[in-house]
Design an enzyme around this catalytic site. Structure first.
Site, mmCIF file in Angstrom:
data_model
loop_
_atom_site.group_PDB
_atom_site.id
_atom_site.type_symbol
_atom_site.label_atom_id
_atom_site.label_comp_id
_atom_site.label_asym_id
_atom_site.label_seq_id
_atom_site.Cartn_x
_atom_site.Cartn_y
_atom_site.Cartn_z
ATOM 1 N N CYS A 170 3.495 2.035 2.696
ATOM 2 C CA CYS A 170 4.633 0.920 2.712
ATOM 3 C C CYS A 170 6.098 1.924 2.213
ATOM 4 O O CYS A 170 7.097 1.625 2.535
ATOM 5 C CB CYS A 170 4.439 -0.208 1.804
ATOM 6 S SG CYS A 170 3.033 -1.292 2.281
ATOM 7 N N ASP B 28 1.745 11.915 -28.428
ATOM 8 C CA ASP B 28 1.993 10.633 -29.571
ATOM 9 C C ASP B 28 3.543 10.584 -29.717
ATOM 10 O O ASP B 28 3.741 9.722 -30.760
ATOM 11 C CB ASP B 28 1.264 11.138 -30.790
ATOM 12 C CG ASP B 28 1.887 12.040 -31.625
ATOM 13 O OD1 ASP B 28 2.339 13.131 -31.096
ATOM 14 O OD2 ASP B 28 1.908 12.065 -32.946
ATOM 15 N N ASP C 271 -0.746 17.523 -26.564
ATOM 16 C CA ASP C 271 0.111 17.839 -27.475
ATOM 17 C C ASP C 271 -0.449 18.198 -28.740
ATOM 18 O O ASP C 271 -1.570 17.777 -29.003
ATOM 19 C CB ASP C 271 0.962 16.463 -27.579
ATOM 20 C CG ASP C 271 1.972 16.717 -28.726
ATOM 21 O OD1 ASP C 271 2.730 17.784 -28.780
ATOM 22 O OD2 ASP C 271 2.029 15.820 -29.719
ATOM 23 N N CYS D 283 0.924 -1.121 -0.035
ATOM 24 C CA CYS D 283 -0.067 0.006 -0.087
ATOM 25 C C CYS D 283 0.813 1.145 0.171
ATOM 26 O O CYS D 283 2.208 1.231 0.347
ATOM 27 C CB CYS D 283 -0.816 -0.027 1.114
ATOM 28 S SG CYS D 283 0.008 0.030 2.765
#
Length: 766
Positions: A39, A651, A452, A36
């Site tokens: 941690c 892209d 973009d 989790c």
């Protein structure tokens, strides 16, 4: 139970073997058992306290930690183990091997969970069927005691084999004074088993009506929650492919001048100030400055822009870009880790490290539910002790225990993964590929979307957008002449003109004396006319009068088009404009996002005038032009600091760091492999409608998860008062195991049915 508990995953930060001895180097540790968000902090702070460690950063997605400092691996592993987790040193030699190691570990863990689930349900399902339809789960005769003792031993084996990670997780939470799903599972299953064993060994101490066993509850809960974990791993996807792709982009060798000879050497051996030669069609191996030669270079991997850039003496070239037409000799200025491509790789890694893991909804609910249930158990015990019939102590223990048993819902582990699996499938139907469950859940919270420009809002390839005849020829005649002249050229603008002529089915003639004039345009003879085709500089140089049409050309330029002049025998024939056209559905898709209350921002490496023209056409008020790749991820971070949950859509390779850093990265499926692998979500159709669809599916999935969690808890929560003995004074009823079994069956059935209801959702309507 946590996300991918007790799991070893492998990472990709630092190529090269982690040193075995103590040295100031980068160590790579693979962590097991980190489940989790909390941690991450625990592991990092435990490592930072080790003497000699200068830095420790954990990549939660990869379950690995990079540690820098003069320290031995032994000391690092000891620190992680002291914090309650397992660790081992990454063995692989290279980044790519590390990634493969991590994927194999994922596969192995999935198979292990499925095995554990099969064993637990193999015991739990027959027991549940027996209890519901065949016989009583009570202990009265010696034969029954022996039979249930054998079942109890089998259940203990299931707990140790299939459920060990829940008990370890619960203990860690207990040490850290918190409660989560593991606590609830460990409490419920542990209590059910202990109570049942007491009934088997000492039935006399339990009131007669309460002498029943709950072994099936223990096995069913462990089995179904292991199944949920396995489904979650299936939905998690591969997070490391981006780095593999980027490593693959680097040229493997370079042709270097040494002692007057050209020699091919591995890229790692290229030194600063080496002279490097690149021929047409080859990748440029490292960054440098051109000494001699002339060529056009495809820099789309860096800038995202489709037009090649002319390079001659003193121009900068970048490693990983592709040399198109001429031969270049250049001086290496940045090599190894300093090249632009190496920096992009390290930025993607850092971005993946810095993305916080999503907090699990089930853990949050369990955090409140566990203390509530424990308080109810204590109160019910006190009530029986003070007001109950004899034997009061026995009744008090029975009621408190039964409350703890019934509180743990079987379906708890299925609630999230079932919805995520259906949601991922639903998105795929809409042409949206979601690589992990975390991205699906986060997409519902997006408040700002960065787009973009090139290849995302626009098509990404130049096309003829305007033909303005200025003499006798019509449009078709002008285009036929220009295309005939350009058919010998390799320039992308030339190709777009030839493509346009082919689309109109124009027949092209032949050209004589073709000559490409670098950086200006082309000339040649077509049908006994001397043609010139190029930019303003070419016309000025050859004394063609274009003054009357300059304003027209500037208007086209202001609309993000590139105007070119066609002249025949010294007279201007036409203006032809080429542009990267906006995708047909970009405007509608952007409006859809804005209607959903999402702030849309455009980023581009292109010039400001073009950026403004495109932003105006698609209705985006906020845009940034001339943005370098490293600045794209800075813009993402900037919006995140303003409190926005940021989606990034791109892209190109230049978008990879920003895609990895964004809360959710969306890649256009028609874009580069690197962008697709860096992103969490891929839009297969290349249409921006996929963004709105993905967000709609995400919101529906999150609603479904909440309903599932409600369904998982409601039957069991309703059983808690009965278990506490609320009905005993009125009806003489303590909780029957049949009721407990039915509550479990119904909660699981509710979750599965509700998750499948998500299949009917249509993202286009939202």
């Amino acid at each position: 139970m946590h996300d991918k508990n007790h799991h070893s995953e492998h990472c990709h930060h630092n190529p090269g073997n982690a040193a075995a001895g103590a040295s100031s180097t980068a160590h790579e540790l693979l962590i097991e058992g980190a489940g989790c968000a909390s941690c991450v902090g625990k592991i990092e702070s435990a490592l930072k306290q080790v003497p000699g460690v200068t830095e420790a950063s954990m990549n939660f997605a990869q379950r690995s930690v990079s540690v820098n400092g003069e320290v031995s691996d032994k000391a690092l592993i000891a620190a992680v183990e002291a914090a309650g987790y397992d660790a081992k040193v990454a063995q692989a030699e290279s980044s790519e091997d590390l990634l493969n190691e991590k994927e194999q570990a994922d596969q192995a863990y999935y198979k292990r969970l499925m095995r554990e689930m099969a064993i637990a349900l193999g015991l739990g399902v027959p027991l549940m069927i027996y209890g519901l339809f065949i016989g009583e789960m009570t202990v009265s005769t010696t034969a029954e005691r022996i039979a249930w003792l054998l079942v109890g031993v089998a259940t203990l084996a299931v707990m140790l084999f299939s459920g060990r990670h829940f008990y370890v997780g619960a203990w860690k939470s207990f040490i850290n004074h918190s409660a989560n799903m593991d606590t609830l599972i460990a409490l419920g299953t542990g209590t059910a088993w202990l109570y049942s064993m007491v009934v088997v060994f000492f039935p006399g101490v339990v009131p007669e009506m309460a002498r029943h066993v709950y072994f099936e509850a223990t096995a069913m809960i462990i089995g179904l929650i292991d199944l949920g974990l396995a489904l979650e791993i299936r939905a998690r996807g591969r997070t490391s492919e981006a780095i593999k792709r980027l490593i693959g982009l680097q040229a493997k060798t370079a042709r270097v001048l040494r002692d007057g000879q050209e020699v091919d050497i591995p890229i790692a051996e290229v030194l600063q100030d080496d002279q490097v030669r690149v021929r047409p069609g080859e990748k440029i191996p490292v960054d440098g400055t051109v000494l001699e030669g002339h060529s056009s270079v495809d820099e789309s991997m860096l800038t995202g822009e489709p037009m090649p850039v002319e390079k001659s003496a003193d121009a900068e070239v970048v490693g990983g870009t592709i040399n198109k037409s001429g031969t270049l000799l250049f001086k290496a200025t940045r090599v190894g880790k300093d090249t632009a491509l190496a920096r992009i790789i390290s930025m993607v890694k850092q971005a993946q490290n810095s993305k916080p893991p999503i907090g699990r909804l089930a853990d949050v609910i369990a955090g409140y539910f566990v203390p509530t249930v424990m308080i109810i158990a204590v109160l019910s015990a006190l009530a029986w002790l003070n007001f109950g019939p004899a034997p009061a102590v026995a009744f008090a223990i029975v009621s408190a225990t039964t409350v703890l048993i019934i509180a743990c819902p079987c379906a708890l582990g299925l609630a999230t993964p079932m919805s995520v699996m259906v949601g991922v499938g639903k998105a795929a139907e809409a042409g949206v590929l979601i690589r992990n469950g975390q991205a699906l859940q986060t997409a519902s919270k997006i408040t700002a979307m960065i787009l973009d420009k090139t290849g995302t809002i626009t098509e990404g390839t130049p096309k003829v957008t305007e033909i303005v005849p200025l003499a006798v020829e019509d449009e078709a005649g002008v285009l036929r002449l220009a295309a005939t002249l350009e058919q010998g050229s390799e320039h992308p603008l030339a190709q777009s003109i030839v493509e346009s002529a082919k689309e109109r089915e124009l027949s092209l003639g032949s050209v004589e004396g073709f000559n490409a004039i670098a950086g200006h345009g082309v000339e040649g003879r077509v049908e006994s006319r001397t043609l010139l085709f190029g930019n303003e500089k070419l016309m000025r140089e050859r004394q063609v009068d274009i003054d009357q049409h300059l304003e027209q050309a500037q208007t086209l330029a202001a609309q993000a088009q590139t105007p070119m002049y066609l002249a025949a025998d010294g007279k201007l024939l036409a203006l032809i404009a080429v542009a990267d056209p906006i995708k047909a559905d970009s405007v509608a898709a952007i409006q859809r996002l804005q209607h959903n209350g999402i702030r849309v921002v455009m980023l581009t490496g292109d010039n400001r005038a073009t950026a403004k023209a495109v932003a105006d056409q698609v209705g985006i008020g906020e845009f940034f032009a001339e943005v370098l790749p490293e600045d794209k991820s800075a813009k993402v971070a900037e919006l995140q600091q303003q409190g926005e949950v940021v989606g990034m859509t791109g892209d190109g390779i230049n978008d990879a760091p920003a895609l990895a850093l964004a809360d959710v990265g969306f890649a256009i499926g028609t874009g580069t492999d690197v962008a697709i692998e860096s992103a969490d979500v891929t839009l297969m159709r290349g249409s921006l409608h996929g963004l709105a669809d993905a967000i709609a599916v995400s919101r529906a999935t999150l609603r479904n998860i909440r309903q599932n969690l409600f369904g998982a808890f409601i039957y069991n929560a309703a059983g808690v008062p009965v278990a506490a003995g609320l009905l005993y004074p009125f009806m003489g009823v303590l909780l029957s195991p049949v009721i407990a079994g039915a509550a479990m069956a119904f909660s699981s059935l509710t979750v599965v049915t509700n998750a499948n209801r998500l299949r009917l959702f249509k993202p286009q309507d939202h």
